[in-house]
Scaffold this motif. Structure first.
Motif, PDB file in Angstrom:
ATOM      1  N   TYR A 150       0.833  -1.200   0.000  1.00 12.14           N
ATOM      2  CA  TYR A 150       0.000   0.000   0.000  1.00 12.14           C
ATOM      3  C   TYR A 150       0.872   1.257   0.000  1.00 12.14           C
ATOM      4  O   TYR A 150       0.573   2.231  -0.698  1.00 12.14           O
ATOM      5  N   THR A 151       1.965   1.212   0.737  1.00 17.59           N
ATOM      6  CA  THR A 151       2.837   2.373   0.849  1.00 17.59           C
ATOM      7  C   THR A 151       3.606   2.641  -0.442  1.00 17.59           C
ATOM      8  O   THR A 151       3.792   3.800  -0.824  1.00 17.59           O
ATOM      9  N   VAL A 152       4.046   1.604  -1.131  1.00 18.99           N
ATOM     10  CA  VAL A 152       4.830   1.794  -2.354  1.00 18.99           C
ATOM     11  C   VAL A 152       3.985   1.764  -3.629  1.00 18.99           C
ATOM     12  O   VAL A 152       4.521   1.897  -4.729  1.00 18.99           O
ATOM     13  N   ARG A 153       2.683   1.628  -3.477  1.00 14.73           N
ATOM     14  CA  ARG A 153       1.789   1.573  -4.637  1.00 14.73           C
ATOM     15  C   ARG A 153       1.950   2.767  -5.576  1.00 14.73           C
ATOM     16  O   ARG A 153       1.998   2.590  -6.796  1.00 14.73           O
ATOM     17  N   PRO A 154       2.074   4.002  -5.064  1.00 14.75           N
ATOM     18  CA  PRO A 154       2.236   5.126  -6.002  1.00 14.75           C
ATOM     19  C   PRO A 154       3.523   5.047  -6.827  1.00 14.75           C
ATOM     20  O   PRO A 154       3.591   5.574  -7.930  1.00 14.75           O
ATOM     21  N   ILE A 155       4.525   4.369  -6.313  1.00 14.58           N
ATOM     22  CA  ILE A 155       5.805   4.270  -7.017  1.00 14.58           C
ATOM     23  C   ILE A 155       5.809   3.100  -7.997  1.00 14.58           C
ATOM     24  O   ILE A 155       6.264   3.217  -9.129  1.00 14.58           O
ATOM     25  N   LEU A 156       5.283   1.961  -7.565  1.00 13.22           N
ATOM     26  CA  LEU A 156       5.371   0.745  -8.375  1.00 13.22           C
ATOM     27  C   LEU A 156       4.258   0.602  -9.401  1.00 13.22           C
ATOM     28  O   LEU A 156       4.437  -0.058 -10.415  1.00 13.22           O
ATOM     29  N   GLY A 157       3.107   1.144  -9.135  1.00 14.12           N
ATOM     30  CA  GLY A 157       1.997   1.027 -10.076  1.00 14.12           C
ATOM     31  C   GLY A 157       1.530  -0.407 -10.225  1.00 14.12           C
ATOM     32  O   GLY A 157       1.215  -1.079  -9.250  1.00 14.12           O
ATOM     33  N   ARG A 158       1.524  -0.905 -11.461  1.00 17.98           N
ATOM     34  CA  ARG A 158       0.998  -2.249 -11.737  1.00 17.98           C
ATOM     35  C   ARG A 158       1.904  -3.369 -11.242  1.00 17.98           C
ATOM     36  O   ARG A 158       1.479  -4.507 -11.158  1.00 17.98           O
ATOM     37  N   GLN A 159       3.131  -3.070 -10.937  1.00 19.86           N
ATOM     38  CA  GLN A 159       4.060  -4.065 -10.407  1.00 19.86           C
ATOM     39  C   GLN A 159       3.518  -4.687  -9.123  1.00 19.86           C
ATOM     40  O   GLN A 159       3.864  -5.805  -8.763  1.00 19.86           O
ATOM     41  N   ILE A 160       2.629  -3.977  -8.455  1.00 18.36           N
ATOM     42  CA  ILE A 160       2.076  -4.441  -7.181  1.00 18.36           C
ATOM     43  C   ILE A 160       1.309  -5.756  -7.354  1.00 18.36           C
ATOM     44  O   ILE A 160       1.254  -6.572  -6.434  1.00 18.36           O
ATOM     45  N   VAL A 161       0.748  -5.992  -8.529  1.00 20.23           N
ATOM     46  CA  VAL A 161       0.011  -7.234  -8.789  1.00 20.23           C
ATOM     47  C   VAL A 161       0.974  -8.424  -8.727  1.00 20.23           C
ATOM     48  O   VAL A 161       0.654  -9.469  -8.159  1.00 20.23           O
ATOM     49  N   VAL A 162       2.165  -8.273  -9.281  1.00 16.95           N
ATOM     50  CA  VAL A 162       3.170  -9.332  -9.241  1.00 16.95           C
ATOM     51  C   VAL A 162       3.549  -9.639  -7.798  1.00 16.95           C
ATOM     52  O   VAL A 162       3.680 -10.804  -7.408  1.00 16.95           O
ATOM     53  N   ASP A 163       3.700  -8.592  -6.987  1.00 14.72           N
ATOM     54  CA  ASP A 163       4.046  -8.797  -5.579  1.00 14.72           C
ATOM     55  C   ASP A 163       2.930  -9.507  -4.829  1.00 14.72           C
ATOM     56  O   ASP A 163       3.196 -10.358  -3.983  1.00 14.72           O
ATOM     57  N   ALA A 164       1.697  -9.180  -5.130  1.00 20.35           N
ATOM     58  CA  ALA A 164       0.570  -9.863  -4.490  1.00 20.35           C
ATOM     59  C   ALA A 164       0.524 -11.333  -4.887  1.00 20.35           C
ATOM     60  O   ALA A 164       0.231 -12.197  -4.060  1.00 20.35           O
ATOM     61  N   ILE A 165       0.855 -11.622  -6.138  1.00 21.17           N
ATOM     62  CA  ILE A 165       0.905 -13.016  -6.598  1.00 21.17           C
ATOM     63  C   ILE A 165       2.003 -13.766  -5.846  1.00 21.17           C
ATOM     64  O   ILE A 165       1.823 -14.921  -5.452  1.00 21.17           O
ATOM     65  N   TRP A 166       3.143 -13.114  -5.610  1.00 24.45           N
ATOM     66  CA  TRP A 166       4.229 -13.735  -4.856  1.00 24.45           C
ATOM     67  C   TRP A 166       3.767 -14.127  -3.454  1.00 24.45           C
ATOM     68  O   TRP A 166       4.134 -15.186  -2.945  1.00 24.45           O
ATOM     69  N   VAL A 167       2.982 -13.278  -2.813  1.00 19.83           N
ATOM     70  CA  VAL A 167       2.491 -13.596  -1.461  1.00 19.83           C
ATOM     71  C   VAL A 167       1.647 -14.863  -1.502  1.00 19.83           C
ATOM     72  O   VAL A 167       1.809 -15.766  -0.674  1.00 19.83           O
ATOM     73  N   VAL A 168       0.767 -14.949  -2.477  1.00 17.48           N
ATOM     74  CA  VAL A 168      -0.092 -16.128  -2.609  1.00 17.48           C
ATOM     75  C   VAL A 168       0.750 -17.378  -2.882  1.00 17.48           C
ATOM     76  O   VAL A 168       0.516 -18.440  -2.297  1.00 17.48           O
TER      77      VAL A 168
END
Length: 137
Positions: free
Chosen positions: A107-125
């Motif tokens: 949530y904190t780095v969302r403005p910087i990473l943009g769509r990359q955040i989806v890849v990070d969420a997939i990694w958590v799963v």
């Protein structure tokens, strides 16, 4: 970073038990299984670079919150998991408690990473799925 973390985990998972058998006597054969569990730490470590990003943009307050979340999670999960599941549970707790701060970090780095955040969420799963598979394994 993802490649290094994944290769480290795979090395611990596949080469850990044979490596322990090669170096030590049969009395230490369980250490190979423990090494497989601790390999999860290498997968979770990929999120440390996001925490470093938070620090680099000067958001020390967010880093304090991340550190507090991890400390509280470890203080709760470690004794609880050791009590109910012994050493194996404690190893899972140590390996996975840093994931508690990942939603806040994303949530904190969302403005910087943009769509990359989806890849990070997939990694958590994926990491949680591997942890469940290792528990059953």
């Amino acid at each position: 970073m993802d490649t290094l973390c994944l290769l480290g985990f795979l090395a611990c998972f596949f080469a850990g038990p044979p490596f322990i058998k090669l170096l030590y006597t049969d009395a230490y054969s369980n250490a190979g299984e423990k090494l497989q569990i601790l390999g999860l730490i290498l997968l979770v470590a990929r999120f440390d670079q996001l925490n470093q990003l938070i620090m680099n943009i000067g958001n020390s307050r967010a880093m304090m919150i991340v550190s507090a979340m991890r400390a509280i999670a470890l203080c709760v999960a470690l004794p609880w998991s050791f009590y109910f599941h012994g050493l194996t549970g404690a190893l899972f707790a140590v390996s996975l408690t840093p994931l508690i701060s990942v939603p806040y970090t994303l949530y904190t780095v969302r403005p910087i990473l943009g769509r990359q955040i989806v890849v990070d969420a997939i990694w958590v799963v994926v990491i949680l799925g591997l942890a469940l598979w290792l528990m059953a394994f």
